[in-house]
Design an enzyme around this catalytic site. Structure first.
Site, PDB file in Angstrom:
ATOM      1  N   LYS A 221     -10.144  -1.979  -9.043  1.00 30.85           N
ATOM      2  CA  LYS A 221     -11.253  -2.651  -8.387  1.00 30.85           C
ATOM      3  C   LYS A 221     -12.397  -2.883  -9.299  1.00 30.85           C
ATOM      4  O   LYS A 221     -12.491  -2.278 -10.065  1.00 30.85           O
ATOM      5  CB  LYS A 221     -11.609  -1.807  -7.074  1.00 30.85           C
ATOM      6  CG  LYS A 221     -10.452  -1.891  -5.994  1.00 30.85           C
ATOM      7  CD  LYS A 221     -10.866  -1.337  -4.614  1.00 30.85           C
ATOM      8  CE  LYS A 221      -9.901  -1.726  -3.445  1.00 30.85           C
ATOM      9  NZ  LYS A 221     -10.118  -0.879  -2.479  1.00 30.85           N
ATOM     10  N   ARG A 255      -3.265   4.712  -3.418  1.00 25.19           N
ATOM     11  CA  ARG A 255      -2.706   3.365  -3.171  1.00 25.19           C
ATOM     12  C   ARG A 255      -3.113   2.642  -4.547  1.00 25.19           C
ATOM     13  O   ARG A 255      -4.330   2.428  -4.945  1.00 25.19           O
ATOM     14  CB  ARG A 255      -3.446   2.565  -2.012  1.00 25.19           C
ATOM     15  CG  ARG A 255      -2.854   1.157  -1.587  1.00 25.19           C
ATOM     16  CD  ARG A 255      -3.416   0.594  -0.422  1.00 25.19           C
ATOM     17  NE  ARG A 255      -3.131  -0.554  -0.198  1.00 25.19           N
ATOM     18  CZ  ARG A 255      -3.405  -1.868  -1.036  1.00 25.19           C
ATOM     19  NH1 ARG A 255      -4.550  -1.887  -1.690  1.00 25.19           N
ATOM     20  NH2 ARG A 255      -2.964  -2.883  -0.429  1.00 25.19           N
TER      21      ARG A 255
END
Length: 276
Positions: A221, A255
């Site tokens: 991210k 995740r």
């Protein structure tokens, strides 16, 4: 901590890994990578063979400024993918990333084992009721707004205190309807500035007060690659660092795009804790 997935108990006394399989053309890292049956099956096999417990399928990109996807299109992306994977890997535990109750109901009917909702039921008033009816574990994430507007809502007094209040209210609503197995996701990158993401990470251990499995979803991210002044493609090492820190602060599920490296994080972190 355990959850019941299609009659199988998943024990989070050892953290688990969830591999990402996006069927979207515009996801921030792997958009458009898995659009043929061969590529989907190759990715599913990779996720499972590298040690992930879950495959998380997404048909609606939630990246900033992602295009709106109607329900029909979302279903056309996820249902065939669920069917295809289970036809070849019938024991796979599939999570579907959706905030729509009708999508949730249909994917469970096709064999999905979990629902992963970025809105914790706030974008579809029927979501919690639906998950309670189909009786699968439910991942609820912290977010304000919707996928298109979420970064407009980053004004907090005490972000962690407000997030804990949010999860207290949402888990109570879920419990009242009969949802038994819940996982909470702080929502790194959602309705949070760069600095707020790291404040939540620093205080991640405080979320253990909720006494539910905690999911950390930081893989590649912008909170990582902006600090490193690089890109999502170059953010694997940074992801590993942040995943390791999240595990040390109580995360029970990672995740990720890169399963092998995340599984190694879990193994090494377990070894450290075993000798403390």
């Amino acid at each position: 901590m355990t959850i019941n997935c299609k009659g199988r108990l998943v024990d989070f006394s050892t953290p688990k890994v969830m591999g990402i399989l996006n069927t979207t053309p515009d996801s921030f890292y792997d958009g458009g990578s898995y659009v043929t049956e061969a590529k989907i099956l190759r990715r599913a096999e990779e996720i499972l063979s590298q040690g992930a417990t879950f495959i998380d399928i997404g048909g609606y990109s939630s990246r900033p400024r992602a295009a709106f996807v109607d329900e029909t299109e979302e279903l056309s992306r996820v249902l065939p993918t669920v069917d295809l994977i289970l036809a070849h890997f019938p024991e796979a535990l599939i999570s579907v990333d959706t905030f729509r109750s009708n999508v949730a109901r249909q994917v469970v009917e096709h064999g999905a084992a979990l629902i992963n909702d970025i809105s914790a039921g706030l974008l579809d008033e029927r979501m919690l009721e639906t998950v309670a009816q189909v009786q699968v574990p439910y991942i609820m994430m912290h977010m304000r707004g919707n996928p298109q507007t979420r970064q407009q809502f980053t004004d907090y007094g005490d972000i962690v205190k407000e997030m804990l209040s949010y999860f207290s209210e949402r888990t109570a609503a879920a419990r009242n309807l009969g949802i038994n197995d819940i996982i909470i996701d702080p929502g790194f990158g959602f309705s949070k500035t760069l600095e707020q993401n790291y404040e939540v990470l620093q205080k991640l251990d405080l979320f253990q007060i909720i006494e539910l499995p905690l999911l950390a979803a930081v893989s590649r991210k912008s909170m990582i690659y902006k600090v490193l002044e690089s890109s999502a493609a170059e953010a694997l090492n940074g992801t590993t660092v942040v995943n390791t820190l999240a595990l040390s602060k109580g995360a029970k599920l990672l995740r990720v795009h890169d399963v092998k490296e995340a599984v190694e994080c879990v193994k090494l972190t377990n070894a450290i804790w075993a000798n403390m």
